[in-house]
Design a protein around this motif. Sequence first.
Motif, short mmCIF file in Angstrom:
data_model
loop_
_atom_site.label_atom_id
_atom_site.label_comp_id
_atom_site.label_asym_id
_atom_site.label_seq_id
_atom_site.Cartn_x
_atom_site.Cartn_y
_atom_site.Cartn_z
N ALA A 127 0.84 -1.20 0.00
CA ALA A 127 0.00 0.00 0.00
C ALA A 127 0.87 1.25 0.00
O ALA A 127 0.57 2.23 -0.70
CB ALA A 127 -0.92 -0.01 1.22
N SER A 128 1.96 1.23 0.77
CA SER A 128 2.84 2.39 0.81
C SER A 128 3.57 2.58 -0.51
O SER A 128 3.77 3.72 -0.96
CB SER A 128 3.85 2.23 1.95
OG SER A 128 4.66 3.39 2.07
N ALA A 129 3.97 1.48 -1.13
CA ALA A 129 4.64 1.58 -2.43
C ALA A 129 3.73 2.21 -3.46
O ALA A 129 4.14 3.10 -4.23
CB ALA A 129 5.10 0.20 -2.89
N GLU A 130 2.47 1.78 -3.50
CA GLU A 130 1.55 2.36 -4.48
C GLU A 130 1.29 3.83 -4.19
O GLU A 130 1.21 4.66 -5.10
CB GLU A 130 0.22 1.60 -4.49
CG GLU A 130 -0.76 2.19 -5.50
CD GLU A 130 -2.05 1.41 -5.63
OE1 GLU A 130 -2.21 0.69 -6.62
OE2 GLU A 130 -2.89 1.52 -4.71
N ALA A 131 1.19 4.18 -2.91
CA ALA A 131 0.87 5.56 -2.54
C ALA A 131 2.02 6.51 -2.83
O ALA A 131 1.79 7.70 -3.10
CB ALA A 131 0.51 5.62 -1.06
N ASN A 132 3.26 6.02 -2.77
CA ASN A 132 4.41 6.91 -2.83
C ASN A 132 5.30 6.77 -4.06
O ASN A 132 6.21 7.59 -4.25
CB ASN A 132 5.27 6.70 -1.58
CG ASN A 132 4.54 7.11 -0.31
OD1 ASN A 132 4.26 8.29 -0.11
ND2 ASN A 132 4.20 6.14 0.54
N PRO A 134 5.50 6.39 -8.40
CA PRO A 134 4.69 6.61 -9.61
C PRO A 134 4.29 5.28 -10.25
O PRO A 134 4.90 4.23 -9.99
CB PRO A 134 5.65 7.37 -10.54
CG PRO A 134 6.77 7.84 -9.67
CD PRO A 134 6.88 6.86 -8.57
N ALA A 135 3.26 5.34 -11.05
CA ALA A 135 2.95 4.19 -11.90
C ALA A 135 4.02 4.11 -12.98
O ALA A 135 4.98 4.88 -12.99
CB ALA A 135 1.56 4.35 -12.52
N PHE A 136 3.87 3.17 -13.90
CA PHE A 136 4.93 2.93 -14.88
C PHE A 136 4.81 3.90 -16.07
O PHE A 136 4.46 3.53 -17.17
CB PHE A 136 4.89 1.48 -15.34
CG PHE A 136 5.36 0.53 -14.27
CD1 PHE A 136 6.71 0.40 -13.99
CD2 PHE A 136 4.45 -0.19 -13.53
CE1 PHE A 136 7.14 -0.44 -12.99
CE2 PHE A 136 4.88 -1.05 -12.53
CZ PHE A 136 6.23 -1.17 -12.25
N THR A 137 5.16 5.14 -15.77
CA THR A 137 5.23 6.14 -16.82
C THR A 137 6.58 6.01 -17.53
O THR A 137 7.52 5.41 -17.01
CB THR A 137 5.13 7.55 -16.23
OG1 THR A 137 6.25 7.77 -15.35
CG2 THR A 137 3.83 7.72 -15.44
N THR A 275 13.55 2.68 -3.89
CA THR A 275 12.63 3.04 -4.98
C THR A 275 12.95 2.27 -6.25
O THR A 275 12.06 1.69 -6.88
CB THR A 275 12.73 4.55 -5.27
OG1 THR A 275 12.30 5.28 -4.13
CG2 THR A 275 11.87 4.93 -6.47
N THR A 276 14.22 2.26 -6.61
CA THR A 276 14.63 1.61 -7.86
C THR A 276 14.37 0.13 -7.84
O THR A 276 13.82 -0.44 -8.80
CB THR A 276 16.12 1.89 -8.12
OG1 THR A 276 16.31 3.29 -8.28
CG2 THR A 276 16.60 1.18 -9.36
N LEU A 277 14.74 -0.55 -6.77
CA LEU A 277 14.59 -2.01 -6.71
C LEU A 277 13.13 -2.42 -6.57
O LEU A 277 12.72 -3.45 -7.12
CB LEU A 277 15.42 -2.57 -5.55
CG LEU A 277 16.94 -2.50 -5.78
CD1 LEU A 277 17.70 -2.87 -4.51
CD2 LEU A 277 17.36 -3.40 -6.94
N THR A 278 12.33 -1.64 -5.86
CA THR A 278 10.90 -1.94 -5.77
C THR A 278 10.25 -1.80 -7.13
O THR A 278 9.44 -2.64 -7.55
CB THR A 278 10.22 -1.01 -4.75
OG1 THR A 278 10.81 -1.19 -3.46
CG2 THR A 278 8.72 -1.31 -4.66
N THR A 279 10.60 -0.74 -7.85
CA THR A 279 10.03 -0.52 -9.17
C THR A 279 10.49 -1.59 -10.16
O THR A 279 9.68 -2.17 -10.89
CB THR A 279 10.44 0.88 -9.69
OG1 THR A 279 9.95 1.88 -8.81
CG2 THR A 279 9.90 1.11 -11.10
N ALA A 280 11.79 -1.85 -10.18
CA ALA A 280 12.34 -2.82 -11.15
C ALA A 280 11.84 -4.23 -10.88
O ALA A 280 11.50 -4.96 -11.81
CB ALA A 280 13.86 -2.78 -11.10
N SER A 281 11.80 -4.63 -9.62
CA SER A 281 11.34 -5.99 -9.31
C SER A 281 9.88 -6.17 -9.70
O SER A 281 9.49 -7.21 -10.24
CB SER A 281 11.52 -6.28 -7.81
OG SER A 281 10.79 -5.37 -7.01
#
Length: 312
Positions: A127-132, A134-137, A275-281
């Motif tokens: 929930a925190s990851a989605e809130a904070n 960006p989506a995949f722009t 941020t980077t690893l959460t997004t990339a994974s």
Amino acid sequence: MAYGINPEERYSYGEVSDENRREFLKALGVVAGGAVAGATLDDLRTEVSSGATEGLAEMGQAVQEGLTGTLDEALLTEQLAALEGSFGMLSELEAMGVPEQDASAYQELTTAAWAINDHLSEVGFFASAEANLPAFTADHIEQTTRQLLHINALPATLSEVGFSEQEQTALVVNIVNAREQLSWWMKTPAYPPADAVDDGVVHEYVAPLHQRAAEGSLLWIDGLDHFLWQREPLITGEMIDRGLWDVKSMLGGYYLLASAARDLAAGDIADDHLTTLTTASTALMIIAQEFLIGDVVRITDEKRAPRTPASD
């Protein structure tokens, strides 16, 4: 960074062709030089700058501050060790081919990941990851991929679970080259509500973006035992091989995500790296499940195994 077409033509199955490498670099604004088929992360790192990280650090700090519970370092460490064992089972699945009736070989790959998933959900990580985040722009994909190439923890972590240099490179290249799939996934609040349009959603029943990616991957893997057995006459060796790469990519994405969460619990990860690893994974899990559908689940006449002639 404009979205492309025909992303299936730019997907790397464990090896990066020169064409796919060029497409990756072009998307990041780099004019590729001579042919370097099979480039490594080190090769790409020399050609792609890391870019600014200030915004990524602010996002990572916000993810940490947005947790509603406390990450359990011991639990994550224990389950990561168990998940590591799942990667050693992939060669057995390749040799097995189609599972037998009532087999659970694929389901056994995800046991530890589900335990991690439950914990991350309980402490509000998704929930925190989605809130904070960006989506995949296009901009976010570019910024995080540039940073990803320069994080030493990436090759170190993937090496722990048996990804070769070529496979590691393929994962990173796929994030950019299959970016069209990523753009289709939105944050939950971005979907229209059910009371507004016919195909809208009830937001409270839709999991956060990163959780949907993670749980979707695990559910696809869990379902392969029965799916492959049920369609054995249609399954080819190529479908098994490609499907196993997709499975390995999903598990690799989950391992990266859980490793970042474990390091966060230990206070041993920089905010921009979180941020980077959460997004990339998350991106890896999305891309692999999207391609699993085309590689294994949707079996066309052109792709299926040859029909066996009827006996007299």
